[in-house]
Design a protein around this motif. Structure first.
Motif, PDB file in Angstrom:
ATOM      1  N   ARG A 177      -5.981  -9.489   5.476  1.00 31.46           N
ATOM      2  CA  ARG A 177      -7.275  -8.800   5.508  1.00 31.46           C
ATOM      3  C   ARG A 177      -8.388  -9.765   5.918  1.00 31.46           C
ATOM      4  NH1 ARG A 177      -8.434  -3.915   3.417  1.00 31.46           N
ATOM      5  NH2 ARG A 177      -6.518  -3.928   2.153  1.00 31.46           N
ATOM      6  N   LEU A 202      -3.211  -2.034   5.825  1.00 25.40           N
ATOM      7  CA  LEU A 202      -3.153  -2.565   4.470  1.00 25.40           C
ATOM      8  C   LEU A 202      -3.679  -1.604   3.412  1.00 25.40           C
ATOM      9  CD1 LEU A 202      -4.566  -6.123   5.326  1.00 25.40           C
ATOM     10  CD2 LEU A 202      -2.179  -5.378   5.321  1.00 25.40           C
ATOM     11  N   GLY A 203      -4.531  -0.659   3.797  1.00 22.61           N
ATOM     12  CA  GLY A 203      -5.108   0.268   2.828  1.00 22.61           C
ATOM     13  C   GLY A 203      -4.187   1.438   2.524  1.00 22.61           C
ATOM     14  N   ASN A 207       0.846  -1.198   0.000  1.00 20.97           N
ATOM     15  CA  ASN A 207       0.000   0.000   0.000  1.00 20.97           C
ATOM     16  C   ASN A 207       0.883   1.250   0.000  1.00 20.97           C
ATOM     17  OD1 ASN A 207       1.080  -0.262   2.562  1.00 20.97           O
ATOM     18  ND2 ASN A 207      -0.780   0.337   3.629  1.00 20.97           N
ATOM     19  N   SER A 262      -1.324  -9.814   1.487  1.00 22.50           N
ATOM     20  CA  SER A 262      -2.264  -8.885   2.111  1.00 22.50           C
ATOM     21  C   SER A 262      -3.679  -9.443   2.189  1.00 22.50           C
ATOM     22  CB  SER A 262      -2.277  -7.558   1.341  1.00 22.50           C
ATOM     23  OG  SER A 262      -1.069  -6.865   1.516  1.00 22.50           O
ATOM     24  N   PHE A 263      -4.097 -10.216   1.170  1.00 19.90           N
ATOM     25  CA  PHE A 263      -5.476 -10.698   1.184  1.00 19.90           C
ATOM     26  C   PHE A 263      -5.698 -11.688   2.335  1.00 19.90           C
ATOM     27  CE2 PHE A 263      -3.557 -14.149  -1.227  1.00 19.90           C
ATOM     28  CZ  PHE A 263      -4.285 -15.269  -0.861  1.00 19.90           C
ATOM     29  N   LYS A 266     -11.492  -5.129  11.267  1.00 18.96           N
ATOM     30  CA  LYS A 266     -11.520  -4.572   9.915  1.00 18.96           C
ATOM     31  C   LYS A 266     -10.878  -3.188   9.858  1.00 18.96           C
ATOM     32  CE  LYS A 266     -14.653  -3.652   6.043  1.00 18.96           C
ATOM     33  NZ  LYS A 266     -16.071  -3.687   5.582  1.00 18.96           N
ATOM     34  N   ALA A 299      -7.160  -3.457   9.943  1.00 16.83           N
ATOM     35  CA  ALA A 299      -6.653  -3.934   8.656  1.00 16.83           C
ATOM     36  C   ALA A 299      -6.583  -2.801   7.647  1.00 16.83           C
ATOM     37  CB  ALA A 299      -7.550  -5.051   8.130  1.00 16.83           C
ATOM     38  N   GLN A 300      -7.581  -1.913   7.669  1.00 18.97           N
ATOM     39  CA  GLN A 300      -7.579  -0.787   6.752  1.00 18.97           C
ATOM     40  C   GLN A 300      -6.365   0.108   6.990  1.00 18.97           C
ATOM     41  OE1 GLN A 300      -8.968   0.269   4.077  1.00 18.97           O
ATOM     42  NE2 GLN A 300      -7.868   2.226   4.184  1.00 18.97           N
TER      43      GLN A 300
END
Length: 322
Positions: free
Chosen positions: A270, A286-287, A206, A266-267, A279, A282-283
């Motif tokens: 997530r 990973l976002g 990211n 990453s998937f 969640k 994770a954002q």
């Protein structure tokens, strides 16, 4: 530019940003910084004026500290809280981030203050920037959580006040700020790196914009008396964007510690975070959240004085000198 010494009032002068800002302003010969805190400080080594106003709310009387003030830098706010347990989080954020801000700004305008600088948040723009499209200062705001919504409502209230009173409003939206003494998510990450534990974050690609404390302070100080800053919104940020993997490596290097990262896709991370009810975390890990700071250069001639590497090193200078 204002050449003669003048008074700048800083709320939250004992805070992470406010204290660094006060020391920076004190170095300017033409500025007399005056700090505002909730509870009186007794440190005799503090080289600037500090005033205590007690707990702040939407009815606080600021009359005693506004006389002769030309610029206010408002850093006070209810910070973003992970896993907020308040019964009505939005109401809690509004009481401070909107109520206190607008009450102070209204009294400031009545007292003849020329400029009000508000330290907002990149969360006003949103939680995640689109691929290849970093946030800009002129984007339509899309806040998602109670904290971001409250900051946006404060911005709107200030802009309406500017239109009705003529007082300059400057809004600065920083992303995650890091520096000596930082707390929150960044501090948690530093602790994990310091323990030397293997972390499953070696393959995160990211891109996120952060801002070193010294870079943010430098931008704020630039906006104190720059004519082009009047009634503008600026996004703060370093000149370089980092992936979570790059950030962890940079922190480890600055600490002089080994960086043990395991390249988990990453998937998978997530999916695991969603299953664990994490969640939002994770954002953040990973976002992407990229910020375009080109407006700062175009209008103010401002660029971040520190690189990311220099900013990270400053986080740990005091620790290494002990």
């Amino acid at each position: 530019m204002i050449a003669e010494p003048y008074k700048v009032l800083v709320t939250g002068a004992a805070g992470f940003v406010g204290s660094a800002l006060m020391y920076s302003l004190k170095q300017r010969d033409h500025i007399n910084p005056i700090g505002i805190v909730r509870h009186q400080l007794s440190d005799p080594l503090i080289p600037y004026s500090i005033n205590s106003v007690g707990d702040m709310d939407n009815a606080t009387d600021w009359t005693s500290v506004l006389s002769g003030i030309q610029v206010i830098i408002h850093t006070v706010g209810r910070a973003h809280v992970m896993n907020d347990s308040a019964e009505d989080p939005l109401d809690e954020y509004r009481s401070v981030n909107v109520g206190v801000t607008i009450n102070l700004a209204r009294q400031a305008a009545e007292a003849g203050v020329k400029r009000f600088i508000y330290i907002s948040s990149i969360k006003v723009n949103g939680e995640q920037s689109a691929e290849g499209k970093p946030f800009t200062a002129d984007d339509i705001p899309l806040p998602e959580d109670p904290y971001g919504i409250s900051k946006f409502e404060a911005e709107r209230g200030l802009q309406e006040l500017a239109e009705s009173t003529g007082m300059d409003i400057v809004i600065i939206r920083p992303p995650l700020v890091y520096g000596p003494g930082v707390k929150g998510n960044f501090a948690s990450m530093v602790r994990l790196v310091g323990k030397g534990l293997p972390l499953p974050l070696g393959a995160v690609y990211n891109k996120r914009t952060l801002v070193a404390l010294d870079n943010l302070v430098d931008l704020i100080v630039t906006c104190v008396d720059h004519p082009a800053a009047a009634n503008q919104v600026f996004l703060a940020g370093d000149a370089e964007d980092l992936s979570t993997t790059e950030l962890l490596r940079g922190v480890a290097k600055a600490m002089g510690k080994p960086c043990r990262l395991v390249p988990v896709p990453s998937f998978i991370l997530r999916l695991g975070a969603i299953l664990l009810g994490k969640k939002a975390l994770a954002q953040r890990l990973l976002g992407s959240l990229r910020v375009d700071i080109s407006k700062n250069s175009e209008l103010l001639g401002w660029k971040p004085p520190l690189t990311v590497e220099e900013g990270l090193k400053r986080c740990f200078v005091s620790e290494k000198n002990q």
